[in-house]
Design an enzyme around this catalytic site. Structure first.
Site, PDB file in Angstrom:
ATOM      1  N   CYS A 170       0.865  -1.167   0.000  1.00  0.00           N
ATOM      2  CA  CYS A 170       0.000   0.000   0.000  1.00  0.00           C
ATOM      3  C   CYS A 170       0.904   1.219   0.000  1.00  0.00           C
ATOM      4  O   CYS A 170       2.118   1.108   0.207  1.00  0.00           O
ATOM      5  CB  CYS A 170      -0.864   0.046   1.260  1.00  0.00           C
ATOM      6  SG  CYS A 170      -1.989  -1.345   1.409  1.00  0.00           S
ATOM      7  N   GLY A 230      -0.522   0.345  -4.980  1.00  0.00           N
ATOM      8  CA  GLY A 230      -1.855  -0.180  -4.725  1.00  0.00           C
ATOM      9  C   GLY A 230      -2.857   0.451  -5.650  1.00  0.00           C
ATOM     10  O   GLY A 230      -2.836   1.675  -5.832  1.00  0.00           O
ATOM     11  N   ASN A 281       0.594   1.317   5.808  1.00  0.00           N
ATOM     12  CA  ASN A 281       1.231   0.423   4.842  1.00  0.00           C
ATOM     13  C   ASN A 281       1.922  -0.660   5.652  1.00  0.00           C
ATOM     14  O   ASN A 281       2.738  -0.344   6.511  1.00  0.00           O
ATOM     15  CB  ASN A 281       2.263   1.222   4.020  1.00  0.00           C
ATOM     16  CG  ASN A 281       3.173   0.330   3.196  1.00  0.00           C
ATOM     17  OD1 ASN A 281       4.329   0.647   2.996  1.00  0.00           O
ATOM     18  ND2 ASN A 281       2.672  -0.787   2.727  1.00  0.00           N
ATOM     19  N   GLY A 282       1.569  -1.925   5.406  1.00  0.00           N
ATOM     20  CA  GLY A 282       2.239  -2.999   6.126  1.00  0.00           C
ATOM     21  C   GLY A 282       1.287  -4.097   6.524  1.00  0.00           C
ATOM     22  O   GLY A 282       0.200  -4.233   5.943  1.00  0.00           O
ATOM     23  N   TYR A 314      12.308  -4.523  -6.451  1.00  0.00           N
ATOM     24  CA  TYR A 314      11.123  -4.587  -7.297  1.00  0.00           C
ATOM     25  C   TYR A 314      10.042  -3.552  -6.987  1.00  0.00           C
ATOM     26  O   TYR A 314       9.485  -2.940  -7.890  1.00  0.00           O
ATOM     27  CB  TYR A 314      10.538  -6.002  -7.192  1.00  0.00           C
ATOM     28  CG  TYR A 314       9.180  -6.190  -7.799  1.00  0.00           C
ATOM     29  CD1 TYR A 314       8.967  -5.973  -9.164  1.00  0.00           C
ATOM     30  CD2 TYR A 314       8.092  -6.587  -7.029  1.00  0.00           C
ATOM     31  CE1 TYR A 314       7.706  -6.143  -9.730  1.00  0.00           C
ATOM     32  CE2 TYR A 314       6.828  -6.762  -7.590  1.00  0.00           C
ATOM     33  CZ  TYR A 314       6.651  -6.538  -8.941  1.00  0.00           C
ATOM     34  OH  TYR A 314       5.420  -6.706  -9.493  1.00  0.00           O
ATOM     35  N   ASP A 326      13.546  -9.476 -12.259  1.00  0.00           N
ATOM     36  CA  ASP A 326      13.898  -9.170 -10.866  1.00  0.00           C
ATOM     37  C   ASP A 326      13.627 -10.323  -9.914  1.00  0.00           C
ATOM     38  O   ASP A 326      14.198 -10.376  -8.835  1.00  0.00           O
ATOM     39  CB  ASP A 326      13.153  -7.914 -10.389  1.00  0.00           C
ATOM     40  CG  ASP A 326      11.693  -7.971 -10.746  1.00  0.00           C
ATOM     41  OD1 ASP A 326      10.990  -8.830 -10.200  1.00  0.00           O
ATOM     42  OD2 ASP A 326      11.259  -7.173 -11.601  1.00  0.00           O
ATOM     43  N   CYS A 329      15.705  -6.618   5.652  1.00  0.00           N
ATOM     44  CA  CYS A 329      14.983  -7.884   5.732  1.00  0.00           C
ATOM     45  C   CYS A 329      15.258  -8.619   4.423  1.00  0.00           C
ATOM     46  O   CYS A 329      15.070  -8.057   3.336  1.00  0.00           O
ATOM     47  CB  CYS A 329      13.483  -7.650   5.886  1.00  0.00           C
ATOM     48  SG  CYS A 329      12.556  -9.208   5.835  1.00  0.00           S
TER      49      CYS A 329
END
Ligand code: SF4
Length: 506
Positions: free
Chosen positions: A46, A72, A146-147, A288, A392, A483
């Site tokens: 998002c 989004g 967002n998440g 990406y 990618d 991450c």
């Protein structure tokens, strides 16, 4: 408590005029995502955008959301405050479909939060469109995020057992209920308390009639940046949104940080709700998701992708006639591969930008046709040539096979596939829409088996070490970690069975 928080409906929420009825949850294009399954790509998450202290807050949100549309496409929304109450509008669809001049003109106020949504956790329906607007004992509350919260299902169950009634299937509502149930009357303290109860990845924008609060999860998994426009403050998922409104980048929000802007006091109050942890920003943003003209942690995404392509060439050179990239996100890496090898970069694959959404349920046959609708191989470029095709990532492998076959049908004599990320082997629990492990081809097959499955002459993935050095954020430096869990299964937060079951994006 049976209902300590109500969702607001209607354009105006200034006391008496607040409409108390709930969203009806009207479905729109139910079950058909803009990410329509024709290309086997990861789903974006998002995008959030916020403005504080600018008379054209709603218009700035419109342009900011436009720049974040790639994150989004299912719904868009803006909520402004004029200091006495909210004005808001949300709808299903692209920003340009949801807003027009009249709708923006109705959104008065100098502070606003805005959102574009890609759903996987909550359903695709208007009730889940953000910003979510609530009324609780402290007044009106708007939230955009967002998440993905990895313990939302458990908290929701507990709250429901205690009498809370949820109006949406969105994780974000869990935070609203936690804020509403806080013993603190001060909204900042209530938000801090709520955030300490949730786990996962999130960039939150929370608005009351006189405050705007921004907070990033303690690992900083999602990108979140602060900008300036004159005396106004801006917040966005990516810096490209600042460029779209003529703003300038100020700095990244730090992990665990909480920033408060208040109509009644000058400047931005820098605070935190959690101690500093090693940052774990999502590596896939660099690979990406993010737009190439965005900078994350002051590293330009296009430049990082070019370095990934160069590194890929160093790790897996192959003699060939042309290098081409799968548009759009792989073009930067393809340019880097070509620069490093001296093999000319060519537009061997063209994306048809005007297909729009395809309102079909993609059967196998239609998926095949769908790829051809979206991508074409340029026969005069690839016929009779040995082609290096840069992409990618490989998710299920189905799209890679179709693109390799497109190139072969157009006359390529060899197709060597190079992937500018390590094999994608593990699902994401932090807001990226990924299939489960059983469908991830790299979790099921060796590199050689994948090569055969996608009909390539050769196949190589970028190493994790190569990826990190190409991004250029040395892991050892404070607050510069990544991450990389989808490649190495090392998740920065605790992953429980509940997390695995409830996995999905906001
Ligand atoms: S698991 Fe992968 S996609 Fe998810 S946040 Fe981590 S790096 Fe990004």
């Amino acid at each position: 408590m049976s209902d300590d928080i109500r969702m607001s409906d209607g354009m105006r929420s200034d006391g008496n005029k607040l409409s108390n009825h709930m969203w009806t949850g009207r479905f729109y294009n139910d079950g058909v995502s803009s990410h329509d399954g024709l290309l086997d790509k990861l789903g974006e998450e998002c995008g959030v955008f916020g403005v504080f202290g600018h008379p054209d807050a709603a218009s700035l949100c419109y342009y900011g959301l436009h720049a974040l549309q790639h994150r989004g496409q299912e719904s868009s929304g803006v909520c402004t405050t004029d200091g006495s109450g909210f004005h808001y509008h949300r709808g299903m669809g692209l920003v340009k479909e949801v807003f027009d001049n009249d709708k923006l003109a109705a959104l008065a106020g100098s502070s606003a939060i805005a959102h574009v949504r890609y759903s996987t956790a909550g359903e695709s329906r208007l009730a889940n469109a953000q910003p979510l607007i609530f009324k609780y004992r402290g007044g009106d509350l708007a939230i955009a995020t967002n998440g993905n919260l990895t313990n939302a299902a458990r908290i929701k169950e507990e709250l429901e057992r205690q009498g809370s009634i949820f109006q949406t299937t969105s994780d974000t509502e869990v935070v609203a209920h936690l804020i509403a149930r806080s013993q603190h009357d001060d909204i900042v303290l209530a938000v801090k308390e709520a955030l300490l109860k949730v786990d996962g990845a999130y960039a939150f924008l929370i608005q009351t009639k006189d405050k705007l609060i921004a907070a990033l999860d303690p690992h900083g998994l999602r990108p979140f940046v602060i900008g300036r426009l004159g005396n106004a403050y801006l917040f966005a998922s990516e810096t490209c949104a600042f460029d779209a409104v003529g703003g300038t980048y100020y700095r990244d929000v730090s992990p665990g940080e909480l920033l408060v802007l208040d109509i009644n006091s000058a400047g931005m109050k820098e605070d935190r709700f959690a101690p500093i942890k090693q940052r774990a920003i999502c590596a896939m943003e660099y690979i990406y998701f993010a737009r190439p003209d965005s900078d994350m942690d002051e590293i330009n995404v296009h430049s990082a992708r070019k370095r990934m392509g160069r590194q890929l060439a160093i790790e897996s050179f192959v003699d060939a006639d042309v290098v081409t990239g799968v548009p759009d996100s792989s073009i930067s890496a393809a340019i880097g591969y070509a620069e490093q090898t001296g093999i000319p970069y060519e537009l061997g694959l063209i994306k048809n930008r005007y297909t729009g959404r395809t309102f079909i349920q993609p059967s196998q046959e239609l998926r095949e046709q769908g790829v051809k609708m979206k991508l074409s191989a340029v026969r005069s470029i690839v016929a009779g040539k040995r082609v290096v095709m840069i992409d990618d990532s490989i998710v299920r492998g189905t799209t890679s096979l179709r693109i390799v076959n497109l190139l072969r049908e157009a006359g390529a004599t060899e197709v060597h596939v190079r992937i500018s990320s390590p094999p994608f082997m593990n699902p994401c629990y932090y807001g990226i829409d990924t299939p489960d492990r059983k469908q991830l081809i790299a979790a099921q097959k060796s590199v050689e088996e994948i090569r055969q499955a996608i009909n390539a002459d050769s196949l190589h993935f970028l190493s994790k070490e190569g990826l990190l050095s190409a991004i250029g954020r040395p892991e050892g430096e404070t607050n510069r970690g990544h991450c990389t869990a989808c490649f190495d299964n090392r998740y920065p937060t605790v992953i429980t069975e509940e997390t695995e079951i409830g996995c999905g994006c906001e």
